[in-house]
Design an enzyme around this catalytic site. Structure first.
Site, PDB file in Angstrom:
ATOM      1  N   PHE A 161       0.923  -1.215  -0.067  1.00 25.59           N
ATOM      2  CA  PHE A 161       0.113   0.152  -0.186  1.00 25.59           C
ATOM      3  C   PHE A 161       0.816   1.221  -0.177  1.00 25.59           C
ATOM      4  CE2 PHE A 161      -3.233   2.346   2.653  1.00 25.59           C
ATOM      5  CZ  PHE A 161      -3.931   3.485   1.873  1.00 25.59           C
ATOM      6  N   CYS A 162       0.679   2.282  -0.954  1.00 26.10           N
ATOM      7  CA  CYS A 162       1.549   3.409  -0.852  1.00 26.10           C
ATOM      8  C   CYS A 162       2.835   3.061  -1.033  1.00 26.10           C
ATOM      9  CB  CYS A 162       1.063   4.425   0.057  1.00 26.10           C
ATOM     10  SG  CYS A 162       1.692   6.068  -0.100  1.00 26.10           S
ATOM     11  N   VAL A 163       3.658   3.880  -0.267  1.00 21.61           N
ATOM     12  CA  VAL A 163       5.025   3.463  -0.278  1.00 21.61           C
ATOM     13  C   VAL A 163       5.550   1.865   0.134  1.00 21.61           C
ATOM     14  CG1 VAL A 163       7.265   4.093   1.017  1.00 21.61           C
ATOM     15  CG2 VAL A 163       5.478   5.754   0.596  1.00 21.61           C
TER      16      VAL A 163
END
Length: 570
Positions: free
Chosen positions: A301-303
């Site tokens: 998720f994301c980074v």
């Protein structure tokens, strides 16, 4: 002098004042482009000019709207159409209403000036951003002397609201950040991050949590979640009714999650390589070891998705393929379109950060949190200045905003490498350009099925940035777009029956997101259902659920979930 002549003279004086004000505003903008002596190593100040036709049209429009506003104020209370000035107190106070209307006119005109700037794209975007920040900060609603609602409340409470506002301000100064919710109502492990589980492995970077099965049988292939290390994992486990982790467990997946340690000074030397080798890859191998599974499914998720993608590329270069399928939620792998965050990144900024903390140190969590908040200043900053301090209100309980305030630090060398190799140079999508853990990164080697999700209104990972990953991963891909933003779009459980998502039934992935969207169909409700159906096809057969956490003496339960790492404050 008769009234008509008097009015004519007043109108002429008013228009003259407007013209003078317009000239001063234009002069201020032009000063942005004046040549100057740059600091050592800094880029020269860019030159700007204006589209003459646009300027003339803007000036004429400004004078016309200002004159109309003046006339409306003489006839009654002018209307200020903005939710910041929607309260009854604004409408019943002619002076306050006029002040708000003038502010909105000036804000629109300055935004128009910013659009009339002729310069390179980045300079124009930076000017627009600066104008937006100025406009948000200078709203009359942000000042007690002009805020009609705050003044009315002060009178009604005989000054108690002002006293309470000062108490709120002192409290926030002591805790080091602005309260966006009543944080006293939440506690990690008590009413957020409550899905039952245990920590079964830990090192200096992360704890690995295994969750208790909710079904008699589980899929033979386990599932690993890698959340962003710039936030805490429990965004995926806020409340039972909106927990993505609990949803996975209920769907029969043997679920593990990486809970990042909140870095302190002892971690000030940690690098991107450390997070790939000793966190992401370590977690993958540990889940394999605990479950005896040849392969597992993973989510980033994301980074966390950028970390997962990098780890998979490193493993592929080593000839390993331990992950059967990967899910990337609002993730950058290709950083060619980073949206508003690109405004902050240039050569001078990257070199400064490398000099400041590239060899050691910490990027404080509050600095990151403030940066992200000011990307939406009216919603995430000034709204709370007005409510908390001017009106003396306690913000309502909201689990997502509690999580948003629970910031995390980052090791300086990790951050410096990430800044240069992703946002600035976009090296992860250049085969062999980035070297991680001693091997060249090539996403073209990550030949596995992937599920890619992007949120339509995401201001952190723009939908075009999320879609760009389709160009670099060679395996079978499924792309889905959800409504709303970076967090609300992801945390959208099916039971709520909220929002929509978009899918192409033909499965095609054209070159651009716009082309993809032209052939996509909107579906009501959460994307979670589509994803779990897709995931089940990669999870293998059902087997009896494990009765205990971990495995033998090597992976005993260390402590109950959510563990102590997630409770560490920045």
């Amino acid at each position: 002098m008769n009234p008509e002549a008097q009015w004519g003279q007043s109108a002429q004086q008013f228009q003259h004042m407007l013209s003078e004000g317009w000239g001063k505003a234009l002069q201020a903008f032009q000063q942005l482009g004046l040549p100057s002596l740059p600091a050592a190593g800094a880029a020269p100040v860019p030159q700007i000019s204006f589209d003459t036709e646009k300027l003339q049209a803007l000036q004429q429009q400004y004078v016309k709207e200002a004159t109309d506003l003046w006339n409306a104020s003489l006839a009654g209370t002018p209307e200020a159409r903005d939710r910041r000035f929607a309260g009854e107190a604004w409408g019943s106070n002619p002076l306050a209403s006029f002040t708000a209307a003038v502010y909105l006119l000036n804000s629109r005109s300055l935004a128009g000036l910013a659009e009339a700037v002729q310069a390179d794209d980045k300079t124009r975007a930076r000017i627009r951003f600066a104008v937006e920040q100025w406009a948000a900060a200078s709203a009359p609603s942000n000042f007690l002397a002009f805020n009609a609602e705050a003044q009315k409340k002060a009178l009604e409470t005989q000054g108690e609201s002002i006293a309470k506002g000062l108490q709120n301000l002192m409290h926030d100064l002591q805790q080091g950040h602005m309260s966006q919710t009543d944080e006293s109502l939440f506690e990690v492990g008590r009413n957020v991050a409550t899905t039952e589980g245990a920590v079964v492995f830990e090192n200096e970077l992360f704890q690995l949590i295994e969750y208790k099965p909710l079904t008699a049988k589980v899929h033979e292939r386990p599932f690993l979640l890698i959340p962003p290390c710039i936030n805490k994992f429990y965004i995926l486990d806020l409340q039972p009714e909106n927990s993505l982790i609990r949803h996975l467990v209920a769907e029969g997946h043997r679920t593990f999650v990486v809970s990042w340690r909140n870095p302190d000074e002892s971690m000030g030397q940690k690098t991107w390589d450390d997070y790939i080798e000793h966190a992401a890859i370590q977690a993958i191998h540990t889940v394999q070891d605990i479950t005896d599974a040849k392969t597992l499914n993973a989510l980033g998720f994301c980074v966390g998705g950028t970390i997962l993608g990098t780890a998979l590329a490193v493993l592929a270069q080593r000839g390993e393929k331990p992950v059967e399928s990967a899910t990337f939620l609002t993730t950058f792998l290709d950083f060619s379109d980073t949206g508003i965050l690109d405004l902050f990144i240039d050569d001078a900024f990257v070199k400064f950060r490398e000099m400041q903390m590239g060899q050691g140190g910490l990027l404080k969590g509050q600095e990151l949190a403030s940066t992200f908040s000011f990307l939406r200043p009216n919603d995430l900053v000034w709204n709370y200045v007005v409510g908390n301090y001017l009106k003396g209100e306690t913000p309502p309980a909201f689990d997502l905003l509690y999580w948003n305030s629970d910031s995390t630090n980052l090791p300086g060398p990790f951050y410096a490498w990430y800044l240069r190799n992703t946002y600035f140079e976009n090296n992860l999508v250049k085969p062999g350009k980035a070297v991680v853990c001693g091997v060249p990164v090539d996403l073209g080697l990550v030949d596995i099925p992937v599920y890619l999700y992007g949120s339509r209104e995401d201001h952190i990972v723009p939908i075009t940035g999320a879609y760009a990953s389709t160009r670099h991963l060679p395996g079978k891909k499924r792309f889905v777009m959800g409504a709303s933003g970076h967090i609300a779009g992801v945390i959208n459980p099916p039971a709520k029956k909220k929002r929509s998502h978009w899918i192409r039934s033909d499965g095609k992935l054209p070159a651009t997101h716009a082309e993809w969207l032209a052939g996509a169909q909107e579906h009501a409700g959460s994307w979670w259902t589509d994803w779990t159906e897709w995931l089940a096809g990669h999870a293998g057969k059902l087997v009896p659920a494990p009765k205990t956490y971990g495995k033998g003496a090597k992976y005993k339960a260390i402590e109950p979930a959510p563990g102590r790492y997630v409770k560490q404050k920045a």
